[in-house]
Scaffold this active site. Structure first.
Site, PDB file in Angstrom:
ATOM      1  N   TRP A 118      21.277 -37.363 -14.559  1.00 49.86           N
ATOM      2  CA  TRP A 118      20.013 -36.724 -14.175  1.00 49.86           C
ATOM      3  C   TRP A 118      18.876 -37.614 -14.650  1.00 49.86           C
ATOM      4  CZ3 TRP A 118      20.351 -32.687 -11.015  1.00 49.86           C
ATOM      5  CH2 TRP A 118      21.495 -31.916 -11.031  1.00 49.86           C
ATOM      6  N   GLU A 146      13.035 -30.992  -1.107  1.00 49.16           N
ATOM      7  CA  GLU A 146      13.481 -31.773  -2.251  1.00 49.16           C
ATOM      8  C   GLU A 146      13.990 -33.157  -1.838  1.00 49.16           C
ATOM      9  OE1 GLU A 146      15.512 -29.777  -5.429  1.00 49.16           O
ATOM     10  OE2 GLU A 146      15.040 -27.807  -4.615  1.00 49.16           O
ATOM     11  N   ALA A 164      16.841 -43.055  -7.985  1.00 50.33           N
ATOM     12  CA  ALA A 164      18.253 -43.357  -8.235  1.00 50.33           C
ATOM     13  C   ALA A 164      18.382 -44.843  -8.548  1.00 50.33           C
ATOM     14  CB  ALA A 164      19.114 -43.002  -7.025  1.00 50.33           C
ATOM     15  N   ASP A 186      24.742 -36.241  -2.427  1.00 47.64           N
ATOM     16  CA  ASP A 186      24.777 -35.381  -3.618  1.00 47.64           C
ATOM     17  C   ASP A 186      25.682 -34.160  -3.483  1.00 47.64           C
ATOM     18  OD1 ASP A 186      22.944 -37.130  -4.605  1.00 47.64           O
ATOM     19  OD2 ASP A 186      21.222 -35.780  -4.484  1.00 47.64           O
ATOM     20  N   GLU A 242       0.822  -1.202   0.000  1.00 47.58           N
ATOM     21  CA  GLU A 242       0.000   0.000   0.000  1.00 47.58           C
ATOM     22  C   GLU A 242       0.860   1.257   0.000  1.00 47.58           C
ATOM     23  OE1 GLU A 242      -2.231  -2.960   2.746  1.00 47.58           O
ATOM     24  OE2 GLU A 242      -0.191  -2.589   2.038  1.00 47.58           O
ATOM     25  N   THR A 302      20.575 -36.971   1.578  1.00 45.08           N
ATOM     26  CA  THR A 302      20.736 -36.297   0.289  1.00 45.08           C
ATOM     27  C   THR A 302      21.933 -35.360   0.315  1.00 45.08           C
ATOM     28  OG1 THR A 302      18.371 -36.423  -0.215  1.00 45.08           O
ATOM     29  CG2 THR A 302      19.622 -34.713  -1.337  1.00 45.08           C
ATOM     30  N   CYS A 305      -0.993   0.718   7.506  1.00 47.64           N
ATOM     31  CA  CYS A 305      -1.397   1.014   6.130  1.00 47.64           C
ATOM     32  C   CYS A 305      -2.839   1.497   6.066  1.00 47.64           C
ATOM     33  CB  CYS A 305      -1.215  -0.227   5.260  1.00 47.64           C
ATOM     34  SG  CYS A 305       0.523  -0.625   4.942  1.00 47.64           S
TER      35      CYS A 305
END
Length: 379
Positions: free
Chosen positions: A164, A295, A156, A194, A46, A190, A78
């Site tokens: 990938w 993820e 995997a 990775d 605003e 992970t 506001c």
């Protein structure tokens, strides 16, 4: 109001703990001001729109996606700013459930003689504000779980090769989704396997979401990419309360934020206990996060799914099969009956290059997350 909603979406991932709001000011059929919440929650939408409209705001209509605030923070309310600017009408999509507001902003506007219209495109606004509404109402962020898997649900090969499974178009979409969330999260397995960066890349995007790793024993590589970049991009580590002080201190020296979490019994986990997922999400909510993009991997995904904490499921399916020996996208859920299985409803589906994208909401979820298809493994 649709324009205001689209403007508000520009702040997703940047405004936490505040909501991402949009505002459009119209006078005699002409837009004289527009704005959206700034990074870190200030300035408010605003205020930006009123500054742009200047004197043209007098006698104008203001369209706001969330009820204007009524409390003094780092900036004045506001609602008072709109009244002082002389707007004649304020159209609001959704009331603000924050106890400091929750109708008070609308009451101030009406008390100043301003016409107030509520509930315009409320469903769309509720979906856009799913994260903020979740933190205020449930004390935890809205949780979107992203999985990228083969046709037979594998993430995997048996040896752990995963880069990938999906193609470059899907990975680019994942980076766009990361950018629209406050934080990106993975499990310790992970992170070890990775060595990901978990950053937004190749989009010309300067802002980076917080990176979060769940690790019961904090047994993460101190020489990995996450550790090396902890001072450049925020890194939060959720770990057991019994982790050694020396290990905690080592990560703190690298620049990470350590978040000790209560444990809960789990006979199948190492040591007989694991991080309490509900307590962990409440910690993240208390830290201000509203939208969380998980993820994986499979163990963390199953933990969150079993605890009924996944609000939104984002699935990328690649046109290849890895067989029963491949690693499943979900760990064990301990189900004995089909009726016990977590249930989701499809809300969006499309192509991502050679892969298929689908987005699902938990059957009882009322928000929408707002990730969208047009916006992969962890990387």
């Amino acid at each position: 109001m649709r324009l205001a909603l689209s403007l508000g979406a520009r702040g997703l991932g940047r405004t936490w703990p505040n909501p991402a709001v949009g505002c459009v000011i119209v006078r005699e059929g002409r837009i004289v001001g527009r704005g959206w919440t700034g990074a870190g929650g200030r300035p408010h939408a605003e205020a930006v729109a009123l500054a742009q409209a200047a004197d043209a705001a007098r006698g104008a209509d203001a369209y706001v996606t969330l009820e204007p605030c009524a409390h003094h923070g780092r900036t004045p309310p506001c609602a008072d700013a709109l009244a002082a600017a002389g707007v004649r009408r304020v159209v609001v999509a959704l009331r603000d459930p924050d106890p400091r507001v929750n109708g008070r902003g609308l009451a101030r506007l009406r008390g100043a003689g301003i016409e107030v219209v509520e509930g315009v495109l409320e469903a769309e606004a509720r979906a856009a504000q799913a994260g903020f509404l979740s933190r205020i109402g449930r004390g935890r962020p809205w949780l979107a779980l992203k999985l990228a898997a083969s046709l037979d649900g594998r993430i995997a090969t048996a040896r752990g090769e995963s880069r990938w499974i999906t193609g470059p178009e899907a990975r680019r979409m994942v980076h766009a989704m990361r950018a629209r969330h406050d934080a990106v999260m993975v499990g310790g397995g992970t992170a070890r396997a990775d060595d990901p960066r978990l950053t937004v890349r190749d989009l010309g995007f300067g802002h980076q979401p917080v990176r979060i790793v769940w690790s019961r024993h904090l047994d993460l590589p101190l020489n990995g990419q996450l550790a090396a970049s902890a001072r450049e991009v925020p890194l939060w580590l959720v770990h057991g309360e019994d982790v050694s002080r020396d290990l905690v201190a080592a990560w703190e020296r690298l620049g990470a934020r350590l978040m000790p979490c209560p444990l809960r019994p789990c006979p199948s986990a190492d040591g007989g206990k694991r991080l309490d997922p509900v307590a962990a999400l409440e910690l993240l909510g208390a830290a201000g996060l509203t939208r969380l993009f998980c993820e994986g991997g499979g163990t963390l995904a199953a933990t969150l799914m079993a605890a009924e904490l996944v609000d939104e499921l984002i699935l990328f399916t690649a046109g290849r099969a890895l067989g029963a020996e491949g690693r499943p996208m979900l760990g064990a859920l301990g189900l004995e009956r089909l009726a016990e299985a977590p249930s989701f409803r499809l809300v969006e589906q499309g192509r991502a290059g050679a892969d298929i994208f689908s987005r699902w909401l938990r059957h009882d979820a009322v928000g929408g997350g707002g990730a969208g298809a047009r916006g992969a493994a962890a990387g």
